[in-house]
Motif scaffolding. Structure first.
Motif, PDB file in Angstrom:
ATOM      1  N   ILE A 114      -4.299   5.133  -3.004  1.00  0.00           N
ATOM      2  CA  ILE A 114      -3.555   3.964  -2.525  1.00  0.00           C
ATOM      3  C   ILE A 114      -4.521   2.950  -1.928  1.00  0.00           C
ATOM      4  O   ILE A 114      -5.292   3.265  -1.027  1.00  0.00           O
ATOM      5  CB  ILE A 114      -2.506   4.379  -1.477  1.00  0.00           C
ATOM      6  CG1 ILE A 114      -1.445   5.268  -2.131  1.00  0.00           C
ATOM      7  CG2 ILE A 114      -1.851   3.164  -0.834  1.00  0.00           C
ATOM      8  CD1 ILE A 114      -0.422   5.813  -1.162  1.00  0.00           C
ATOM      9  N   TYR A 167       6.464  10.425  -1.048  1.00  0.00           N
ATOM     10  CA  TYR A 167       6.144   9.009  -1.216  1.00  0.00           C
ATOM     11  C   TYR A 167       5.362   8.569   0.009  1.00  0.00           C
ATOM     12  O   TYR A 167       5.809   8.725   1.151  1.00  0.00           O
ATOM     13  CB  TYR A 167       7.413   8.164  -1.357  1.00  0.00           C
ATOM     14  CG  TYR A 167       7.115   6.714  -1.669  1.00  0.00           C
ATOM     15  CD1 TYR A 167       6.896   6.308  -2.985  1.00  0.00           C
ATOM     16  CD2 TYR A 167       7.013   5.769  -0.662  1.00  0.00           C
ATOM     17  CE1 TYR A 167       6.588   4.988  -3.285  1.00  0.00           C
ATOM     18  CE2 TYR A 167       6.711   4.451  -0.949  1.00  0.00           C
ATOM     19  CZ  TYR A 167       6.502   4.063  -2.252  1.00  0.00           C
ATOM     20  OH  TYR A 167       6.192   2.757  -2.541  1.00  0.00           O
ATOM     21  N   SER A 212       0.839  -1.201   0.000  1.00  0.00           N
ATOM     22  CA  SER A 212       0.000   0.000   0.000  1.00  0.00           C
ATOM     23  C   SER A 212       0.871   1.247   0.000  1.00  0.00           C
ATOM     24  O   SER A 212       1.177   1.823   1.052  1.00  0.00           O
ATOM     25  CB  SER A 212      -0.911  -0.013   1.234  1.00  0.00           C
ATOM     26  OG  SER A 212      -1.661  -1.212   1.284  1.00  0.00           O
ATOM     27  N   SER A 213       1.285   1.661  -1.187  1.00  0.00           N
ATOM     28  CA  SER A 213       2.190   2.805  -1.266  1.00  0.00           C
ATOM     29  C   SER A 213       2.134   3.431  -2.651  1.00  0.00           C
ATOM     30  O   SER A 213       1.567   2.866  -3.587  1.00  0.00           O
ATOM     31  CB  SER A 213       3.628   2.356  -0.965  1.00  0.00           C
ATOM     32  OG  SER A 213       4.074   1.422  -1.942  1.00  0.00           O
ATOM     33  N   GLY A 214       2.747   4.599  -2.763  1.00  0.00           N
ATOM     34  CA  GLY A 214       2.831   5.272  -4.054  1.00  0.00           C
ATOM     35  C   GLY A 214       3.309   6.696  -3.887  1.00  0.00           C
ATOM     36  O   GLY A 214       3.257   7.260  -2.778  1.00  0.00           O
ATOM     37  N   CYS A 217      -4.971  10.233  -3.216  1.00  0.00           N
ATOM     38  CA  CYS A 217      -3.736   9.526  -3.578  1.00  0.00           C
ATOM     39  C   CYS A 217      -4.022   8.145  -4.181  1.00  0.00           C
ATOM     40  O   CYS A 217      -3.160   7.555  -4.819  1.00  0.00           O
ATOM     41  CB  CYS A 217      -2.826   9.385  -2.363  1.00  0.00           C
ATOM     42  SG  CYS A 217      -3.529   8.455  -1.008  1.00  0.00           S
ATOM     43  N   ILE A 248      11.735   2.216  -5.757  1.00  0.00           N
ATOM     44  CA  ILE A 248      11.113   3.394  -5.148  1.00  0.00           C
ATOM     45  C   ILE A 248      12.130   4.532  -5.037  1.00  0.00           C
ATOM     46  O   ILE A 248      11.840   5.696  -5.335  1.00  0.00           O
ATOM     47  CB  ILE A 248      10.551   3.045  -3.753  1.00  0.00           C
ATOM     48  CG1 ILE A 248       9.338   2.114  -3.891  1.00  0.00           C
ATOM     49  CG2 ILE A 248      10.158   4.315  -2.989  1.00  0.00           C
ATOM     50  CD1 ILE A 248       8.859   1.525  -2.584  1.00  0.00           C
ATOM     51  N   ASN A 269       2.877  10.521  -4.219  1.00  0.00           N
ATOM     52  CA  ASN A 269       1.765  11.446  -4.334  1.00  0.00           C
ATOM     53  C   ASN A 269       1.949  12.295  -5.592  1.00  0.00           C
ATOM     54  O   ASN A 269       3.050  12.736  -5.898  1.00  0.00           O
ATOM     55  CB  ASN A 269       1.709  12.342  -3.086  1.00  0.00           C
ATOM     56  CG  ASN A 269       0.342  12.974  -2.899  1.00  0.00           C
ATOM     57  OD1 ASN A 269      -0.573  12.715  -3.666  1.00  0.00           O
ATOM     58  ND2 ASN A 269       0.218  13.804  -1.893  1.00  0.00           N
ATOM     59  N   GLN A 281      12.664   6.009  -8.359  1.00  0.00           N
ATOM     60  CA  GLN A 281      11.506   6.826  -8.714  1.00  0.00           C
ATOM     61  C   GLN A 281      11.608   8.203  -8.068  1.00  0.00           C
ATOM     62  O   GLN A 281      11.346   9.231  -8.696  1.00  0.00           O
ATOM     63  CB  GLN A 281      10.211   6.146  -8.236  1.00  0.00           C
ATOM     64  CG  GLN A 281       9.537   5.258  -9.257  1.00  0.00           C
ATOM     65  CD  GLN A 281       8.140   4.893  -8.796  1.00  0.00           C
ATOM     66  OE1 GLN A 281       7.922   4.523  -7.647  1.00  0.00           O
ATOM     67  NE2 GLN A 281       7.188   5.014  -9.691  1.00  0.00           N
TER      68      GLN A 281
END
Length: 365
Positions: free
Chosen positions: A165, A17, A3-5, A163, A45, A7, A48
């Motif tokens: 997520i 992040y 559960s991430s990503g 977001c 990540i 913004n 990124q």
């Protein structure tokens, strides 16, 4: 299930992040994909984040926002902590200055225990970048809006930013590609940390702990084969028992008895406050903790003596590890947080050893 990503919007100019760690089944993810795959994802990540910083002039670092809502004992599984240690070491060596700030929000009462267990492998420079907010304190005057624009605060924290997520809960056991034994065998340190015990029908295995008041006993075990019972007792001696210089000592070797020991004239065992005898079956993974309010000798006992013969096979095999957190380590971890960050959300007043429930144990399958 991760559960991430990143913004889509920026806060103080740095990419944000978002990691909803409290909603992630870290143990399930590790058993589904393994440590190497998770490490590659962590490196991706970081890359990124570096690429995103190039989109904004004069920005060379990114912000990590960690949501701890839902954090529980399952997140403190020893292999997960060892994996985090490896990830941290790799990132600190290869991306030393790309992480600008870490905002930790919705830290629960369990956080001081979690921090005590992981702070040792996070270097001082990284720790100084962390800001921790207990409960809903991130909404207060010195909250996260001081570091992230109000319009960029994620919707799950009460902000307007969508977001997107997803939090998908536990990883189905059908997705597992590694057993608990496989995970442990991949890391020599873990293999030596866990003990492997097989109990015949009627046998009991116990580990004794001499603990000071305000210390915390933690346990982690996996039922590999068959079923068993687990309980925690306070042992009271009828005669003087010397444990003066053995505070927080754990006899990790343990003792296996051919049957449940009968009461003796020298000591008696009584279930701890709020404790109970719990039954577990093959495939169960259990993490628990006990806050020691009364110093003394404590007994962690596993037995293959359940009242339901059909639920207990002729043999029961399990892997276990026990850790002791002494008062000075626990209090020191919280004080170090309080002294490091002037705007840490009331950590000194709301977090202490008594914030750990006297008995806290959870099982997952």
């Amino acid at each position: 299930y991760i559960s991430s990503g990143i913004n889509a919007e920026y806060g103080d100019g740095r990419p944000v992040y978002v990691l909803r760690l409290g909603h992630m089944d870290v143990k399930g993810i590790l058993r589904a994909v393994g440590e190497e795959a998770l490490l590659r994802h962590a490196l991706y990540i970081c890359e990124q984040g570096i690429e995103k910083t190039k989109e904004t002039p004069q920005i060379s670092s990114w912000t990590l926002l960690i949501d701890l809502e839902g954090l529980n004992l399952r997140h403190l599984w020893a292999p997960a902590r060892m994996a985090m240690r490896r990830f941290t070491e790799v990132m600190e060596q290869n991306y030393p200055e790309t992480l600008g700030m870490v905002l930790i929000v919705q830290a629960p009462r369990l956080f001081p225990l979690a921090w005590t267990l992981v702070k040792g492998f996070i270097n001082e420079n990284t720790r100084r970048k962390c800001l921790v907010y207990a409960g809903s304190d991130y909404l207060e005057e010195d909250g996260i809006h001081s570091y992230i624009n109000q319009s960029d605060i994620p919707d799950f924290l009460g902000g307007p930013s969508k977001c997107g997520i997803e939090c998908n809960g536990l990883v189905p056991r059908g997705e597992y590609t590694l057993s608990a034994e496989d995970v442990l065998s991949n890391e020599a340190a873990l293999h030596s940390l866990y003990k492997n015990v097989t109990l015949k029908k009627g046998e009991m295995h116990e580990v004794t702990v001499d603990a000071d008041g305000d210390s915390v006993i933690t346990w982690d075990f996996d039922c590999v084969l068959g079923g068993l019972q687990f309980s925690l007792y306070l042992r009271t001696y009828s005669e003087a028992h010397c444990n003066s210089s053995l505070a927080a000592m754990v006899q990790m070797a343990g003792i296996t008895y051919p049957s449940t020991p009968s009461p003796t004239e020298t000591y008696s065992d009584v279930l701890v406050e709020d404790g109970k005898v719990s039954e577990y079956c093959e495939g169960d993974s259990v993490q628990g903790s006990y806050y020691v309010s009364k110093p003394g000798t404590y007994v962690l006992a596993w037995s293959n003596t359940g009242p339901k013969p059909q639920a207990i096979g002729s043999k029961a095999t399990f892997l276990y590890t026990i850790e002791m957190i002494e008062p000075k380590d626990y209090a020191g971890s919280v004080s170090s947080l309080t002294s490091s960050f002037s705007n840490l959300s009331s950590a000194g007043s709301c977090w202490n050893t008594s914030s750990v429930a006297s008995w806290n144990s959870m099982v997952s399958r």
